[in-house]
Structures are given as structure tokens and as C-alpha cells.
Write a protein that holds these residues in place. Structure first.
Motif, short mmCIF file in Angstrom:
data_model
loop_
_atom_site.label_atom_id
_atom_site.label_comp_id
_atom_site.label_asym_id
_atom_site.label_seq_id
_atom_site.Cartn_x
_atom_site.Cartn_y
_atom_site.Cartn_z
N VAL A 322 0.37 -1.41 0.00
CA VAL A 322 -0.15 -0.46 -0.45
C VAL A 322 0.93 1.27 -0.11
N ASN A 323 0.60 2.21 -0.59
CA ASN A 323 1.20 3.40 -0.79
C ASN A 323 -0.06 4.14 -0.52
N GLY A 324 -0.09 5.02 0.78
CA GLY A 324 -1.10 5.71 1.58
C GLY A 324 -1.08 6.75 1.27
N SER A 325 0.77 7.61 0.99
CA SER A 325 0.50 9.18 1.17
C SER A 325 -0.93 10.10 1.37
N GLN A 326 -1.31 10.41 1.04
CA GLN A 326 -2.22 11.42 1.75
C GLN A 326 -3.62 11.44 1.35
N PHE A 327 -3.82 10.05 1.73
CA PHE A 327 -5.04 9.48 2.74
C PHE A 327 -4.93 9.37 4.23
N THR A 328 -5.74 9.80 4.64
CA THR A 328 -5.55 8.96 6.17
C THR A 328 -7.30 8.33 6.83
N ASP A 329 -6.68 7.95 8.07
CA ASP A 329 -7.33 7.08 8.69
C ASP A 329 -8.68 6.93 8.51
N GLY A 330 -9.69 6.26 8.15
CA GLY A 330 -10.98 6.21 8.35
C GLY A 330 -11.90 6.30 6.77
N SER A 331 -10.97 7.68 5.94
CA SER A 331 -11.48 8.06 4.17
C SER A 331 -11.58 7.25 3.81
N ILE A 332 -12.70 6.21 3.08
CA ILE A 332 -12.85 5.33 2.03
C ILE A 332 -12.68 6.38 0.81
N VAL A 333 -11.20 5.06 -0.13
CA VAL A 333 -10.74 5.34 -0.88
C VAL A 333 -11.34 4.32 -1.48
N TYR A 334 -10.91 3.97 -3.46
CA TYR A 334 -11.40 3.37 -4.05
C TYR A 334 -10.41 2.96 -4.93
N ALA A 335 -10.29 1.26 -5.53
CA ALA A 335 -8.94 0.50 -5.47
C ALA A 335 -9.16 0.70 -7.82
N TYR A 336 -8.88 0.90 -8.49
CA TYR A 336 -8.73 0.62 -9.87
C TYR A 336 -7.13 -0.69 -10.19
N VAL A 337 -7.59 -1.42 -11.41
CA VAL A 337 -7.33 -2.10 -11.73
C VAL A 337 -6.75 -1.66 -12.87
N ILE A 338 -5.76 -1.42 -13.25
CA ILE A 338 -5.43 -1.11 -15.21
C ILE A 338 -4.91 -1.96 -15.90
N ASP A 339 -5.17 -2.37 -16.82
CA ASP A 339 -4.45 -3.25 -17.65
C ASP A 339 -3.47 -2.94 -18.71
N SER A 340 -2.99 -3.73 -19.46
CA SER A 340 -1.44 -4.25 -20.52
C SER A 340 -2.04 -2.65 -21.16
N SER A 341 -3.10 -2.30 -21.78
CA SER A 341 -4.12 -2.20 -22.40
C SER A 341 -4.26 -0.80 -22.51
N GLY A 342 -4.82 -0.34 -21.06
CA GLY A 342 -5.18 0.65 -20.77
C GLY A 342 -6.50 0.83 -19.90
N VAL A 343 -6.72 -0.74 -20.10
CA VAL A 343 -8.63 -0.75 -19.90
C VAL A 343 -8.62 -0.55 -18.21
N VAL A 344 -9.59 -0.05 -18.05
CA VAL A 344 -10.14 0.53 -16.46
C VAL A 344 -11.14 -0.48 -15.56
N ASN A 345 -11.72 -0.97 -14.32
CA ASN A 345 -13.07 -1.09 -14.17
C ASN A 345 -13.51 0.63 -13.35
N SER A 346 -14.10 0.80 -14.34
CA SER A 346 -15.34 1.87 -14.47
C SER A 346 -14.95 2.47 -12.98
N SER A 347 -15.80 2.04 -11.92
CA SER A 347 -16.77 2.00 -11.03
C SER A 347 -15.26 1.96 -9.74
N GLY A 348 -14.97 2.39 -9.02
CA GLY A 348 -13.72 1.49 -8.54
C GLY A 348 -14.47 0.99 -7.37
N PHE A 349 -13.31 0.15 -6.63
CA PHE A 349 -13.87 -0.59 -5.50
C PHE A 349 -13.81 -0.06 -4.32
N PRO A 350 -15.08 0.20 -3.16
CA PRO A 350 -14.78 0.97 -1.91
C PRO A 350 -13.45 0.21 -1.23
#
Length: 373
Positions: A322-350
Motif C-alpha cells: 500500500v502507498n497511502g501518502s495523502q490518504f487519512t485513516d477512516g477515509s473511503i478510497v477506491y481501488a482500480y486495476v488498469i490492464d496493459s491496454s489501459g482498460v480499467v474498471n469504471s467503478s472503483g472498489f470501495p
């Protein structure tokens, strides 16, 4: 006999139709967006997590070429004391310096100061070299303090090819608020496919807040074909240049180094101008495949993001630090996976940053069997 010929033709048509459908389905499958079904682990900075799902593709090696936070240096000393970061000017006593002034993450970042009467530092920067590749993704955090960046020439990140460290054949650059590239025969200063013109916002480029710059370049293969691709972003501004010749016919150069965007030139004619430039959290890879954690729940409105650092990668599972850097404890963030073609899940995983990992982070299933009248 005539009936047998008709039957044979029908059989051929039938099998051709099946082959076409199979090809179409496989093509569709290869373009399917990644799907994240779960994220397990402790969601805090530098912890290990596992992302489960499908359609991630294969990434070998899983690790990026470089993840650099500059934490191994000493405040006030030159970055070139690290042999992996030679000074562009050639001496270990030149180039960017380690600084403890408000780094984006950890305790150190890299710094340069340029003023109209201090031209010796105009190109005080550093290169990083890697194994040759036809494509490179380059991301870093950038911060600027000083007079407006409009006058003179602000020189940000560049991906360079074999034979050059700053400019020349094969360069892909973010410079003077626009994208510039050279295919070997010609230098180009194109307008973006999105219809947003050539220029990025000077407010973003000169922001005193940490702003992420991302540069992706892919060379034409074979050389001379209009299948090259460039995508550059400054904060939330993104410019795409698709289906272009990025390596002209007859050329064989490949990417093999980047340069830090610590430069500012042509200041002599602008008295009283000065620029404090900071860079942190450099991520380099030879593919667009990566994991991001972002503020926004939709990729189209993702806000600030941090690249995560993968250590294992298969089509259905990714392990990452995990690279948290600017995120604070308790904040909701969203995970995305980008594939080698640049295709990504349009909705993030909370996910909840700071989550101990003991709770199940799988979102609830959609309700079924409801009859709303």
C-alpha cells in the motif's frame, strides 16, 4: 451430386460462422474491463494487500521498474550521490538535492531552485536509466513555489531514448505546458484528441500543492506505422494522442531513461522570477498495467490517486504494497486495476483506509426478489 455440393457448402458456412463467433467473443473478452471482487489485508501505508477479481491480465515481472520515494538520502546532499541517479550535468556535485521541505510522502523529496540570475541550476537535474523498451509509463509528484510559471520555459518530465538524455530522436516530453515528441524525422507539438488543444493549465503546472504528472509513450511498431500512442496528464487534465507515428521508418531507437522535471530555462529576460521545484514518489514501468487507489468512486471522476506497488500479478489476483501518502485513516478510497491496454474498471472498489483487515470489505450483493410498486 448437386445436393452433396450444397450440403458441403452449408457445412463450410456453418463452421465459418462458428469460427467468426468464437473470434468475436475472444476479441470481446480481451477488451473486457478488469473486475475487482475483494481487497484483503491491512489497508495502511506500506502494508501488504491482495486484490481478487478477474480480467487483470498477466504482468511479468509484477514489480514496476522503479518505485522511488527518495528516503535513502540525506537532507541537503545531491541526489547524484546515488549511482542510480546520475546528474544530467555530469558531476556528482550537481543536479537535484534531497530536501525535507514538505515531501509528498516520508521525510524527503528532491529539490531544485532556479532564478533569473542563477542560471547554473537551470538544468540541475538527474536521469534514471533502465532496460530498453518500446513503451514506458512514468509518474511522479510535482510541486512548485515561486513566481508564475508562464514566463520562460518550464521543463517537466521527459522519457528519453537510446542516444539522448534530454532531447532528440524518440523523446516524449511535458515541456512549457504542452506535449512534445520527436519521431526521428520530425518534432511534433500536437493538439489533444480530446479537443482540449495543446496546453495544460498554468495553474496546475505551477501549483504549490502536490500534483501528479503522468507520461506514457509507446513507439510505432513496426517503425513508420501510425500505431504509436502518447498520453500525458497533469492532475485531472489528460491529453491523448492516438494512432500516430512515434518512431519513423528506418529508426530503431527505444526508451531507456527518464529525466526529472526540475528544470527551468530562459529566465535571463525575466528579472525577479524564481522557482522552487520539488519532486517525489517516482513510478516507472514498461506497461500501463498497474493498481491505483483514488479519491473518487468513478474512474471518470477519480480525483487524486496513488499508484500501489505490485509484487505478484495474475489474471485473478494481485498482491501489492500500500502507498497511502495523502490518504487519512477512516477515509473511503477506491481501488482500480488498469490492464496493459489501459482498460480499467469504471467503478472503483470501495475500501476504508486504515482498515485493520479483520473486517470483510466485500460490498453487499444487489437485492433480489423485490417488487416495488
Amino acid at each position: 451430386m448437386q445436393q452433396m455440393k450444397i450440403q458441403n457448402i452449408n457445412i463450410k458456412i456453418f463452421f465459418c460462422a462458428i469460427a467468426f463467433v468464437m473470434f468475436f467473443c475472444l476479441a470481446e473478452k480481451s477488451e473486457a474491463a478488469p473486475v475487482i471482487s475483494n481487497v484483503n489485508g491491512t489497508i495502511v501505508d506500506e502494508s501488504s494487500i491482495t486484490i481478487s477479481g478477474s480480467g487483470f491480465g498477466i504482468k511479468t515481472p509484477a514489480e514496476p521498474i522503479l518505485w522511488e520515494t527518495f528516503e535513502d538520502g540525506t537532507d541537503g546532499t545531491y541526489l547524484a550521490t546515488d549511482p542510480d541517479w546520475p546528474s544530467y550535468l555530469g558531476s556528482a556535485n550537481t543536479g537535484g538535492k534531497y530536501s525535507s521541505t514538505s515531501p509528498h510522502s516520508g521525510g524527503l523529496c528532491i529539490y531544485n531552485y532556479v532564478a533569473h540570475d542563477f542560471t547554473g541550476t537551470a538544468f540541475a537535474t538527474n536521469n534514471y536509466f533502465f532496460e530498453e523498451s518500446d513503451q514506458i509509463y512514468y509518474s511522479y509528484m510535482y510541486r512548485h513555489e515561486g513566481t508564475p510559471v508562464g514566463p520562460a520555459v518550464q521543463k517537466n518530465g521527459r522519457i528519453n531514448s537510446t542516444g539522448n538524455r534530454y532531447n532528440g530522436d524518440g523523446v516524449v516530453a511535458l515541456s512549457d505546458s504542452y506535449v512534445y515528441y520527436d519521431d526521428g524525422d520530425t518534432s511534433f507539438f500536437p493538439s489533444a484528441d480530446e479537443g482540449t488543444g495543446r496546453y495544460f493549465s498554468e495553474d496546475n503546472l505551477g501549483s504549490s500543492a502536490w500534483t501528479r504528472h503522468q507520461i506514457y509513450g509507446k513507439y510505432s511498431d513496426p517503425s513508420g506505422d501510425a500505431n504509436g500512442f502518447i498520453q500525458v496528464s497533469v492532475g485531472s487534465e489528460e491529453k491523448t494522442f492516438a494512432n500516430i507515428v512515434t518512431r519513423a521508418a528506418g529508426y530503431s531507437f527505444r526508451f531507456n531513461n527518464v529525466i526529472l522535471g526540475l528544470m527551468f530555462s530562459n529566465l535571463e529576460g525575466y528579472p525577479d522570477t524564481y522557482h522552487h521545484i520539488y519532486i517525489d514518489d517516482v513510478y516507472i514501468d514498461n506497461t500501463r498495467a498497474r493498481v491505483e487507489m483514488c479519491e473518487g468512486s468513478l474512474w471518470s471522476n477519480r480525483g487524486a490517486c496513488n499508484p500501489q506497488i505490485p509484487s505478484a500479478w495474475s489474471d485473478g489476483s494481485i498482491s501489492a504494497t500500500v502507498n497511502g501518502s495523502q490518504f487519512t485513516d477512516g477515509s473511503i478510497v477506491y481501488a482500480y486495476v488498469i490492464d496493459s491496454s489501459g482498460v480499467v474498471n469504471s467503478s472503483g472498489f470501495p475500501i476504508v483506509f486504515g482498515n485493520s483487515g479483520e473486517e470483510d470489505t466485500t460490498p453487499p450483493a444487489s437485492p433480489s426478489g423485490l417488487n416495488i410498486s
